[in-house]
Scaffold this motif. Structure first.
Motif, PDB file in Angstrom:
ATOM      1  N   LEU A 151       0.837  -1.199   0.000  1.00  0.00           N
ATOM      2  CA  LEU A 151       0.000   0.000   0.000  1.00  0.00           C
ATOM      3  C   LEU A 151       0.868   1.243   0.000  1.00  0.00           C
ATOM      4  O   LEU A 151       0.600   2.200  -0.721  1.00  0.00           O
ATOM      5  CB  LEU A 151      -0.924   0.001   1.219  1.00  0.00           C
ATOM      6  N   TRP A 170      -7.102   9.485  -1.557  1.00  0.00           N
ATOM      7  CA  TRP A 170      -8.541   9.503  -1.272  1.00  0.00           C
ATOM      8  C   TRP A 170      -9.212  10.642  -2.032  1.00  0.00           C
ATOM      9  O   TRP A 170     -10.300  10.470  -2.589  1.00  0.00           O
ATOM     10  CB  TRP A 170      -8.778   9.638   0.227  1.00  0.00           C
ATOM     11  N   PHE A 211     -10.451   0.093  -1.864  1.00  0.00           N
ATOM     12  CA  PHE A 211      -9.788   1.034  -0.956  1.00  0.00           C
ATOM     13  C   PHE A 211     -10.781   1.498   0.105  1.00  0.00           C
ATOM     14  O   PHE A 211     -11.924   1.837  -0.204  1.00  0.00           O
ATOM     15  CB  PHE A 211      -9.249   2.244  -1.727  1.00  0.00           C
ATOM     16  N   TYR A 212     -10.305   1.532   1.359  1.00  0.00           N
ATOM     17  CA  TYR A 212     -11.168   1.922   2.466  1.00  0.00           C
ATOM     18  C   TYR A 212     -10.330   2.526   3.583  1.00  0.00           C
ATOM     19  O   TYR A 212      -9.102   2.374   3.611  1.00  0.00           O
ATOM     20  CB  TYR A 212     -11.937   0.706   2.995  1.00  0.00           C
ATOM     21  N   LEU A 221      -5.695   4.773   5.247  1.00  0.00           N
ATOM     22  CA  LEU A 221      -6.100   4.152   3.997  1.00  0.00           C
ATOM     23  C   LEU A 221      -5.529   2.749   3.880  1.00  0.00           C
ATOM     24  O   LEU A 221      -4.345   2.518   4.109  1.00  0.00           O
ATOM     25  CB  LEU A 221      -5.623   5.010   2.824  1.00  0.00           C
ATOM     26  N   GLN A 222      -6.404   1.817   3.508  1.00  0.00           N
ATOM     27  CA  GLN A 222      -6.003   0.425   3.329  1.00  0.00           C
ATOM     28  C   GLN A 222      -6.496  -0.058   1.969  1.00  0.00           C
ATOM     29  O   GLN A 222      -7.436   0.487   1.395  1.00  0.00           O
ATOM     30  CB  GLN A 222      -6.587  -0.462   4.431  1.00  0.00           C
ATOM     31  N   GLN A 223      -5.849  -1.109   1.465  1.00  0.00           N
ATOM     32  CA  GLN A 223      -6.232  -1.657   0.173  1.00  0.00           C
ATOM     33  C   GLN A 223      -6.464  -3.154   0.266  1.00  0.00           C
ATOM     34  O   GLN A 223      -5.773  -3.861   0.998  1.00  0.00           O
ATOM     35  CB  GLN A 223      -5.153  -1.393  -0.878  1.00  0.00           C
TER      36      GLN A 223
END
Length: 255
Positions: free
Chosen positions: A4, A105, A228-229, A236-238
């Motif tokens: 990430l 984002w 993505f969240y 941010l994570q993927q």
């Protein structure tokens, strides 16, 4: 996390290059030598024993530099204390990775997406989606309880990479009178979907597809769904591909 961080660096290198580095402070000569080799200095941080820390970006990753008290030498790498705590992690997160995540984002917010779920949902999840992607459809199905409960809004960033007619199908969804309804009908039908690709894609729709593809390329993504969240810490994570049940809760939150 390393993957990430690699993606984040690619997406916002330009944004970092515009940021003030050390305000009006002049960089020490030894640090300037590292900068001349291609490192982008983005900030400073405190370090023990007279060292001075510098957060930098180099070759698509963040790195910590430590200037020795005499100002003549630079150490590169993570610094650990006697308890094994990584003293470099927090500064790099704050000075390098957090700004990168914010920029990514923001780019996704302004991309060409189709909403799935309430605009008032407390959680937003972005995914690069291809109309011919079975795993995109799987994730759509997995997310139904959260979406129907009004807890999550999925935002499908439409691309066309899987089959020859994928761009035409994504274009058909983006050009639909009601894109949200068209997407819902397509996903609900699964393999039986009647979605027809546009043969002649309008220039405005093609521009949207091109912009989405460009963003996907910037992130060095090669498959869908790429999800993505923001986690519980707001970081941010993927997730690549349809998530496992335990990952699903991390992405969408509690039911």
């Amino acid at each position: 996390m390393p993957r990430l961080r690699h993606l984040l660096t690619l997406a916002v290198a330009a944004a970092l290059s515009q940021a003030p580095l050390l305000q009006a402070e002049e960089l020490p000569a030894a640090i300037k030598k590292i900068e001349a080799k291609g490192a982008k200095i983005v900030g400073t941080f405190d370090a023990p024993d007279g060292l001075r820390g510098y957060a930098a970006q180099y070759q698509n990753r963040g790195m910590a530099l430590y200037l020795t008290p005499d100002g003549q030498h630079v150490l590169l790498g993570n610094l650990y204390d006697a308890d094994g705590k990584d003293l470099s992690a927090e500064p790099l997160q704050k000075l390098v990775y957090a700004p990168m995540a914010k920029a990514i984002w923001a780019k996704m917010e302004t991309s060409n997406w189709i909403a799935d779920g309430s605009k008032d949902a407390p959680r937003t999840v972005y995914l690069f989606s291809d109309p011919n992607c079975p795993y995109c459809n799987m994730f759509w199905e997995q997310a139904r309880p959260w979406v129907k409960a009004g807890k999550v809004q999925l935002r499908h960033i439409m691309v066309g990479i899987i089959r020859e007619d994928s761009p035409g199908k994504s274009a058909a969804l983006l050009a639909a009178k009601d894109p949200e309804k068209a997407l819902a009908e397509h996903e609900k039908a699964g393999k039986g979907s009647a979605l027809k690709p546009l043969k002649d894609i309008p220039a405005a729709i093609q521009a949207k597809l091109d912009a989405n593809q460009q963003l996907m390329d910037e992130l060095e993504l090669s498959a869908t769904p790429a999800i993505f969240y923001l986690d519980d810490k707001g970081e941010l994570q993927q997730q690549q591909g349809a998530p496992s049940p335990d990952k699903l809760v991390k992405i969408l939150g509690p039911k």
